[in-house]
Design a protein around this motif. Structure first.
Motif, mmCIF file in Angstrom:
data_model
loop_
_atom_site.group_PDB
_atom_site.id
_atom_site.type_symbol
_atom_site.label_atom_id
_atom_site.label_comp_id
_atom_site.label_asym_id
_atom_site.label_seq_id
_atom_site.Cartn_x
_atom_site.Cartn_y
_atom_site.Cartn_z
ATOM 1 N N PRO A 1 17.784 28.017 -9.371
ATOM 2 C CA PRO A 1 16.996 26.876 -10.065
ATOM 3 C C PRO A 1 17.185 26.934 -11.660
ATOM 4 C CG PRO A 1 15.627 27.502 -8.362
ATOM 5 C CD PRO A 1 16.658 28.515 -8.353
ATOM 6 N N PHE A 2 17.215 28.013 -12.025
ATOM 7 C CA PHE A 2 17.415 28.355 -13.481
ATOM 8 C C PHE A 2 18.966 27.961 -14.075
ATOM 9 C CE2 PHE A 2 13.549 30.525 -12.311
ATOM 10 C CZ PHE A 2 12.561 30.140 -13.107
ATOM 11 N N TRP A 3 19.668 28.613 -13.248
ATOM 12 C CA TRP A 3 21.152 28.540 -13.324
ATOM 13 C C TRP A 3 21.482 26.828 -13.300
ATOM 14 C CZ3 TRP A 3 24.649 31.288 -15.656
ATOM 15 C CH2 TRP A 3 24.538 32.678 -15.593
ATOM 16 N N PHE A 4 20.880 26.135 -12.338
ATOM 17 C CA PHE A 4 21.354 24.798 -12.350
ATOM 18 C C PHE A 4 20.676 23.940 -13.554
ATOM 19 C CE2 PHE A 4 21.483 25.835 -7.665
ATOM 20 C CZ PHE A 4 22.661 25.446 -7.565
ATOM 21 N N TYR A 5 19.467 24.348 -13.973
ATOM 22 C CA TYR A 5 18.953 23.493 -14.841
ATOM 23 C C TYR A 5 19.395 23.655 -16.235
ATOM 24 C CZ TYR A 5 15.675 22.190 -18.576
ATOM 25 O OH TYR A 5 15.155 21.602 -19.571
ATOM 26 N N ALA A 6 19.784 24.963 -16.541
ATOM 27 C CA ALA A 6 20.454 25.439 -17.906
ATOM 28 C C ALA A 6 22.079 25.144 -17.995
ATOM 29 C CB ALA A 6 20.421 27.023 -18.009
ATOM 30 N N THR A 7 22.851 24.935 -16.705
ATOM 31 C CA THR A 7 24.036 24.545 -17.078
ATOM 32 C C THR A 7 24.189 23.101 -16.999
ATOM 33 O OG1 THR A 7 24.364 24.659 -14.647
ATOM 34 C CG2 THR A 7 25.160 26.739 -15.850
ATOM 35 N N TRP A 8 23.457 22.353 -16.321
ATOM 36 C CA TRP A 8 23.364 20.797 -16.511
ATOM 37 C C TRP A 8 22.771 20.432 -17.760
ATOM 38 C CZ3 TRP A 8 25.521 17.165 -13.451
ATOM 39 C CH2 TRP A 8 24.815 15.907 -13.597
ATOM 40 N N LYS A 9 21.894 21.232 -18.136
ATOM 41 C CA LYS A 9 21.288 20.565 -19.455
ATOM 42 C C LYS A 9 22.343 20.911 -20.703
ATOM 43 C CE LYS A 9 18.368 23.175 -21.942
ATOM 44 N NZ LYS A 9 17.144 23.844 -22.319
ATOM 45 N N HIS B 1 25.677 20.727 -20.215
ATOM 46 C CA HIS B 1 26.817 20.069 -19.902
ATOM 47 C C HIS B 1 27.801 21.090 -19.483
ATOM 48 C CE1 HIS B 1 24.929 16.373 -21.262
ATOM 49 N NE2 HIS B 1 24.820 16.998 -22.363
ATOM 50 N N GLN B 2 27.654 22.287 -19.035
ATOM 51 C CA GLN B 2 28.476 23.287 -18.495
ATOM 52 C C GLN B 2 28.867 22.913 -17.076
ATOM 53 O OE1 GLN B 2 26.648 26.752 -19.596
ATOM 54 N NE2 GLN B 2 27.645 26.867 -21.502
ATOM 55 N N TYR B 3 29.553 21.951 -16.651
ATOM 56 C CA TYR B 3 29.882 21.643 -15.382
ATOM 57 C C TYR B 3 30.477 22.388 -14.235
ATOM 58 C CZ TYR B 3 27.930 17.593 -17.578
ATOM 59 O OH TYR B 3 27.033 16.717 -18.180
ATOM 60 N N GLY B 4 31.559 23.166 -14.997
ATOM 61 C CA GLY B 4 32.365 24.034 -14.451
ATOM 62 C C GLY B 4 31.238 25.273 -13.747
ATOM 63 N N ILE B 5 30.484 25.946 -14.697
ATOM 64 C CA ILE B 5 29.440 26.698 -14.228
ATOM 65 C C ILE B 5 28.329 26.202 -13.217
ATOM 66 C CG2 ILE B 5 27.797 28.542 -14.986
ATOM 67 C CD1 ILE B 5 30.510 29.101 -15.610
ATOM 68 N N PHE B 6 28.031 24.850 -13.366
ATOM 69 C CA PHE B 6 27.288 24.180 -12.629
ATOM 70 C C PHE B 6 27.773 24.132 -11.254
ATOM 71 C CE2 PHE B 6 25.455 20.380 -10.464
ATOM 72 C CZ PHE B 6 24.188 20.686 -10.577
ATOM 73 N N VAL B 7 28.777 23.858 -11.071
ATOM 74 C CA VAL B 7 29.500 23.830 -9.709
ATOM 75 C C VAL B 7 29.636 25.339 -9.156
ATOM 76 C CG1 VAL B 7 31.660 23.395 -8.325
ATOM 77 C CG2 VAL B 7 31.024 21.843 -10.026
ATOM 78 N N LEU B 8 30.017 26.238 -9.815
ATOM 79 C CA LEU B 8 29.890 27.702 -9.363
ATOM 80 C C LEU B 8 28.533 28.188 -8.820
ATOM 81 C CD1 LEU B 8 32.326 29.679 -11.854
ATOM 82 C CD2 LEU B 8 32.660 29.135 -9.437
ATOM 83 N N THR C 1 24.838 30.313 -4.709
ATOM 84 C CA THR C 1 23.524 29.884 -4.113
ATOM 85 C C THR C 1 24.088 30.088 -2.677
ATOM 86 O OG1 THR C 1 22.706 28.458 -5.546
ATOM 87 C CG2 THR C 1 22.012 28.051 -3.253
ATOM 88 N N PHE C 2 25.292 29.571 -2.267
ATOM 89 C CA PHE C 2 25.692 30.002 -0.676
ATOM 90 C C PHE C 2 25.716 31.301 -0.475
ATOM 91 C CE2 PHE C 2 29.293 30.271 2.214
ATOM 92 C CZ PHE C 2 28.793 29.816 3.209
ATOM 93 N N SER C 3 26.328 32.059 -1.487
ATOM 94 C CA SER C 3 26.481 33.523 -1.364
ATOM 95 C C SER C 3 25.204 34.119 -0.945
ATOM 96 C CB SER C 3 27.153 34.182 -2.518
ATOM 97 O OG SER C 3 28.485 33.382 -2.491
ATOM 98 N N TRP C 4 24.285 33.932 -1.985
ATOM 99 C CA TRP C 4 22.859 34.579 -1.901
ATOM 100 C C TRP C 4 22.151 34.072 -0.477
ATOM 101 C CZ3 TRP C 4 22.782 38.596 -4.189
ATOM 102 C CH2 TRP C 4 22.757 38.929 -5.715
ATOM 103 N N LEU C 5 22.608 32.795 -0.039
ATOM 104 C CA LEU C 5 21.902 32.390 1.381
ATOM 105 C C LEU C 5 22.598 33.368 2.486
ATOM 106 C CD1 LEU C 5 21.498 28.650 0.789
ATOM 107 C CD2 LEU C 5 19.911 30.231 1.396
#
Length: 75
Positions: free
Chosen positions: A38-46, A48-55, A60-64
């Motif tokens: 969640p911290f990655w999502f928030y920080a990258t969205w804020k 505007h690092q959309y490539g890292i946001f998608v990554l 998340t899928f890998s950790w799941l």
């Protein structure tokens, strides 16, 4: 700033535990990895690092996957 501290602590703990020689400790890596997302999502969205946001979705899928294999599947 808070998200950067959380990312640093949780992500490093996840990577550190994922490389532990003891399976009993290694299986906890996914918890720290998932907690950091969640911290990655928030920080990258804020930022505007959309490539890292998608990554972040792929991480998340890998950790799941790790969570499923270490905690849900009985051997």
């Amino acid at each position: 700033m808070l998200e950067q501290i959380a990312i640093g602590l949780l992500s490093v703990a996840a990577v550190f535990l994922s490389q532990d020689e003891h399976v009993a400790r290694r299986r906890y890596a996914c918890f720290f990895g998932l907690a950091s997302q969640p911290f990655w999502f928030y920080a990258t969205w804020k930022a505007h690092q959309y490539g890292i946001f998608v990554l972040s979705f792929l991480y998340t899928f890998s950790w799941l996957r790790g969570f499923a294999s270490h905690w849900l599947v009985r051997a």
